[in-house]
Design a protein around this motif. Structure first.
Motif, PDB file in Angstrom:
ATOM      1  N   PRO A 343      -7.330   5.269  -6.209  1.00 28.41           N
ATOM      2  CA  PRO A 343      -8.169   4.611  -5.212  1.00 28.41           C
ATOM      3  C   PRO A 343      -9.484   5.367  -5.044  1.00 28.41           C
ATOM      4  CG  PRO A 343      -5.926   4.896  -4.390  1.00 28.41           C
ATOM      5  CD  PRO A 343      -6.043   5.727  -5.635  1.00 28.41           C
ATOM      6  N   VAL A 344     -10.570   4.649  -4.947  1.00 25.38           N
ATOM      7  CA  VAL A 344     -11.880   5.259  -4.677  1.00 25.38           C
ATOM      8  C   VAL A 344     -12.543   4.476  -3.558  1.00 25.38           C
ATOM      9  CG1 VAL A 344     -12.211   6.174  -7.004  1.00 25.38           C
ATOM     10  CG2 VAL A 344     -12.988   3.863  -6.490  1.00 25.38           C
ATOM     11  N   ALA A 345     -13.353   5.175  -2.751  1.00 23.25           N
ATOM     12  CA  ALA A 345     -13.961   4.517  -1.598  1.00 23.25           C
ATOM     13  C   ALA A 345     -15.260   5.211  -1.231  1.00 23.25           C
ATOM     14  CB  ALA A 345     -13.006   4.538  -0.406  1.00 23.25           C
ATOM     15  N   LYS A 346     -16.206   4.427  -0.726  1.00 18.67           N
ATOM     16  CA  LYS A 346     -17.431   4.977  -0.171  1.00 18.67           C
ATOM     17  C   LYS A 346     -17.162   5.511   1.225  1.00 18.67           C
ATOM     18  CE  LYS A 346     -21.342   2.960  -0.265  1.00 18.67           C
ATOM     19  NZ  LYS A 346     -22.431   1.960  -0.102  1.00 18.67           N
ATOM     20  N   LYS A 347     -17.846   6.574   1.572  1.00 19.97           N
ATOM     21  CA  LYS A 347     -17.731   7.149   2.919  1.00 19.97           C
ATOM     22  C   LYS A 347     -19.029   7.021   3.704  1.00 19.97           C
ATOM     23  CE  LYS A 347     -13.566   8.561   1.947  1.00 19.97           C
ATOM     24  NZ  LYS A 347     -12.400   7.836   2.513  1.00 19.97           N
ATOM     25  N   ALA A 352     -18.921   2.044   4.651  1.00 18.23           N
ATOM     26  CA  ALA A 352     -17.689   2.555   4.056  1.00 18.23           C
ATOM     27  C   ALA A 352     -16.890   1.428   3.425  1.00 18.23           C
ATOM     28  CB  ALA A 352     -16.853   3.257   5.117  1.00 18.23           C
ATOM     29  N   SER A 353     -16.065   1.784   2.440  1.00 14.21           N
ATOM     30  CA  SER A 353     -15.138   0.838   1.828  1.00 14.21           C
ATOM     31  C   SER A 353     -13.732   1.433   1.889  1.00 14.21           C
ATOM     32  CB  SER A 353     -15.543   0.532   0.379  1.00 14.21           C
ATOM     33  OG  SER A 353     -15.565   1.719  -0.400  1.00 14.21           O
ATOM     34  N   VAL A 354     -12.742   0.598   1.626  1.00  9.67           N
ATOM     35  CA  VAL A 354     -11.346   1.040   1.632  1.00  9.67           C
ATOM     36  C   VAL A 354     -10.836   1.010   0.201  1.00  9.67           C
ATOM     37  CG1 VAL A 354      -9.016   0.568   2.473  1.00  9.67           C
ATOM     38  CG2 VAL A 354     -11.004   0.136   3.951  1.00  9.67           C
ATOM     39  N   GLY A 355     -10.355   2.155  -0.277  1.00  5.40           N
ATOM     40  CA  GLY A 355      -9.934   2.255  -1.665  1.00  5.40           C
ATOM     41  C   GLY A 355      -8.600   1.587  -1.942  1.00  5.40           C
ATOM     42  N   GLY A 356      -8.374   1.274  -3.218  1.00 11.22           N
ATOM     43  CA  GLY A 356      -7.095   0.751  -3.666  1.00 11.22           C
ATOM     44  C   GLY A 356      -7.056  -0.759  -3.802  1.00 11.22           C
ATOM     45  N   ARG A 357      -6.307  -1.226  -4.800  1.00 10.26           N
ATOM     46  CA  ARG A 357      -6.089  -2.657  -4.953  1.00 10.26           C
ATOM     47  C   ARG A 357      -5.181  -3.142  -3.829  1.00 10.26           C
ATOM     48  NH1 ARG A 357      -6.026  -6.389  -9.310  1.00 10.26           N
ATOM     49  NH2 ARG A 357      -4.884  -8.240  -8.649  1.00 10.26           N
ATOM     50  N   LYS A 358      -5.518  -4.254  -3.233  1.00 15.36           N
ATOM     51  CA  LYS A 358      -4.854  -4.672  -2.002  1.00 15.36           C
ATOM     52  C   LYS A 358      -3.984  -5.916  -2.180  1.00 15.36           C
ATOM     53  CE  LYS A 358      -8.725  -2.637   0.386  1.00 15.36           C
ATOM     54  NZ  LYS A 358      -9.275  -2.136  -0.888  1.00 15.36           N
ATOM     55  N   THR A 359      -2.861  -5.899  -1.510  1.00 18.35           N
ATOM     56  CA  THR A 359      -2.058  -7.093  -1.292  1.00 18.35           C
ATOM     57  C   THR A 359      -2.440  -7.631   0.085  1.00 18.35           C
ATOM     58  OG1 THR A 359      -0.214  -6.167  -2.547  1.00 18.35           O
ATOM     59  CG2 THR A 359       0.278  -8.010  -1.088  1.00 18.35           C
ATOM     60  N   VAL A 360      -2.718  -8.926   0.174  1.00 17.88           N
ATOM     61  CA  VAL A 360      -3.206  -9.503   1.433  1.00 17.88           C
ATOM     62  C   VAL A 360      -2.266 -10.607   1.890  1.00 17.88           C
ATOM     63  CG1 VAL A 360      -5.272 -10.308   2.630  1.00 17.88           C
ATOM     64  CG2 VAL A 360      -5.484  -9.255   0.372  1.00 17.88           C
ATOM     65  N   TRP A 361      -1.994 -10.642   3.187  1.00 18.67           N
ATOM     66  CA  TRP A 361      -1.163 -11.721   3.714  1.00 18.67           C
ATOM     67  C   TRP A 361      -1.603 -12.096   5.116  1.00 18.67           C
ATOM     68  CZ3 TRP A 361       0.595  -6.705   3.036  1.00 18.67           C
ATOM     69  CH2 TRP A 361       1.021  -6.014   4.184  1.00 18.67           C
TER      70      TRP A 361
END
Length: 440
Positions: A343-347, A352-361
């Motif tokens: 996971p990579v993310a901007k700070k 900012a972003s949230v790292g990692g591939r996401k499962t959404v429901w």
């Protein structure tokens, strides 16, 4: 370099920013261009005062991803311009997108943090789609989000999209499509009708009346050509006299009158009373002139049967940008498709972003109303009783999701119906909900 008098026909691959290809060229040179990666398109926030956004543009974007190619002339030009080096040029000669794309369905709602589009593949092939994806989705989603609010404000009365003369000629076609999927009934744009099957309408402008010696002659000519069910524009000179002339020429079976100026609440009330007095009780009153969701709401009690909306729908004066961004959220340390992704993310502050591939429901209440949206970046499945939001749209570079526009329109209507009444108010307010992370 002189500009060509006849511009070349460009591949969708040119609809990008230079830095996408300079980054790619650097990755080719250092040997990481085939490393696995995941990019995500999302909005950090909704435009000020908006309670929801509506996704639009996916049906236009996916064919362009499939056709994202560089011909030999394209590669030569890019190398001559110093956009790519020799290694980058060699890479582009055989380029096609071979990755996967998952997305919110077109016509779906989105909120702050919603991962509207997830692109998975190699670092190189994913990065070059950034500008194209954002260009299409930001434009069409902005129009659809504004259009959906106008549909709510109209309270079931039909809306005509008529903003072609206020937009770039290609943007006008896209705007007509986006407005229709969000609930508008028709468009004045013929290209949208030909390309996308959007119903088209239109009768005459003020120039038609002015070109005749009298208003009566203009109306008579239009009725002879289009029938008594046409719509006559009655405000070129005097609205009351225009209505009398319209009914005299077309008879009480006149389809509609259109008013394009003045205090629309007052003028529509006078028009309705006069039409009824003249026996044209079934003749509809339609209005145009700088309408948006706020004006339409204010006209809610007026005897108006339909609205024509242009400038404030298709230009920035009527709706803010959707604010979607496209960010790298996970990357591998090599090309092995089974290798783990970091996971990579901007700070950055406010970005900012949230790292990692996401499962959404999403979760709905017993009445089917949307109550929450969640995501997790730990690879978990959608919880039992919840509904997945993303659907597969591209697999191995091939489009696998092709709903027709009628299906998209139905899904958009169902999406709006899933919001509680408070979330559908036109008045400014906070986002109805946010996509929230689940870590436990």
């Amino acid at each position: 370099m002189a500009l060509s008098a006849t511009p070349p026909t460009l591949s969708p691959a040119y609809l990008t920013d230079r830095y996408e290809l300079t980054m790619l060229s650097s990755w080719v040179t250092e040997g990481t261009v085939e490393d696995r990666a995941v990019f995500e398109c999302f909005g950090r926030r909704l435009p000020e005062g908006r309670r929801y956004g509506m996704v639009a543009g996916l049906g236009r974007l996916l064919p362009m991803i499939e056709d994202f190619r560089f011909g030999e002339d394209d590669v030569t030009w890019l190398e001559e311009q110093g956009v790519v080096n020799a290694a980058g040029a060699d890479y582009l000669r055989g380029f096609r997108f071979t990755g996967d794309v998952d997305a919110y369905r077109e016509g779906d709602l989105y909120f702050p943090g919603s991962p509207v589009l997830t692109v998975s593949g190699t670092l190189g092939e994913c990065v070059v789609l950034e500008t194209l994806a954002l260009s299409v989705l930001n434009h069409d989603s902005a129009v659809a989000s504004a259009a959906a609010r106008m549909v709510d404000a109209a309270g079931g009365r039909p809306l005509i999209e008529m903003g072609s003369r206020r937009a770039h000629e290609q943007a006008a076609v896209a705007a007509a499509r986006a407005a229709y999927l969000a609930g508008f009934s028709s468009t004045s744009n013929l290209a949208a009708g030909r390309l996308h099957g959007v119903p088209t309408v239109g009768t005459a402008a003020h120039a038609f009346t002015l070109a005749h010696a009298t208003e009566a002659e203009a109306f008579r000519s239009q009725v002879e050509a289009q029938g008594a069910g046409t719509t006559l524009l009655v405000d070129t000179y005097d609205i009351a006299q225009g209505i009398r002339t319209a009914v005299e020429v077309a008879g009480p079976g006149l389809g509609a009158v259109r008013i394009d100026s003045g205090d629309l609440a007052e003028e529509s009330a006078r028009a309705r009373a006069l039409l009824d007095e003249l026996g044209a009780t079934s003749t509809r009153v339609t209005v145009t002139s700088d309408l948006d969701e706020f004006v339409i709401t204010a006209l809610g009690d007026a005897p108006i049967d339909g609205y024509g909306v242009g400038t404030r729908l298709v230009t920035g004066s009527g709706h803010p940008t959707a604010g979607l961004v496209y960010k790298l959220v996970a990357v591998g340390d090599g090309p092995d498709p089974d290798a783990p992704l970091r996971p990579v993310a901007k700070k950055s502050a406010s970005k900012a972003s949230v790292g990692g591939r996401k499962t959404v429901w999403r979760e709905h209440d017993a009445d089917g109303l949307l109550r929450s949206e969640h995501y997790a970046a730990d690879g978990r499945a959608v919880p039992e009783g919840a509904s997945a939001v993303q659907v597969p749209v591209v697999r191995g570079g091939e489009v696998v999701h092709r709903p027709d526009l009628a299906d998209v329109r139905r899904h958009a209507a169902a999406s709006l119906a899933s919001l509680p009444a408070a979330a559908r108010r036109v008045t400014a307010g906070p986002a109805y909900l946010e996509a929230t992370p689940v870590t436990h």
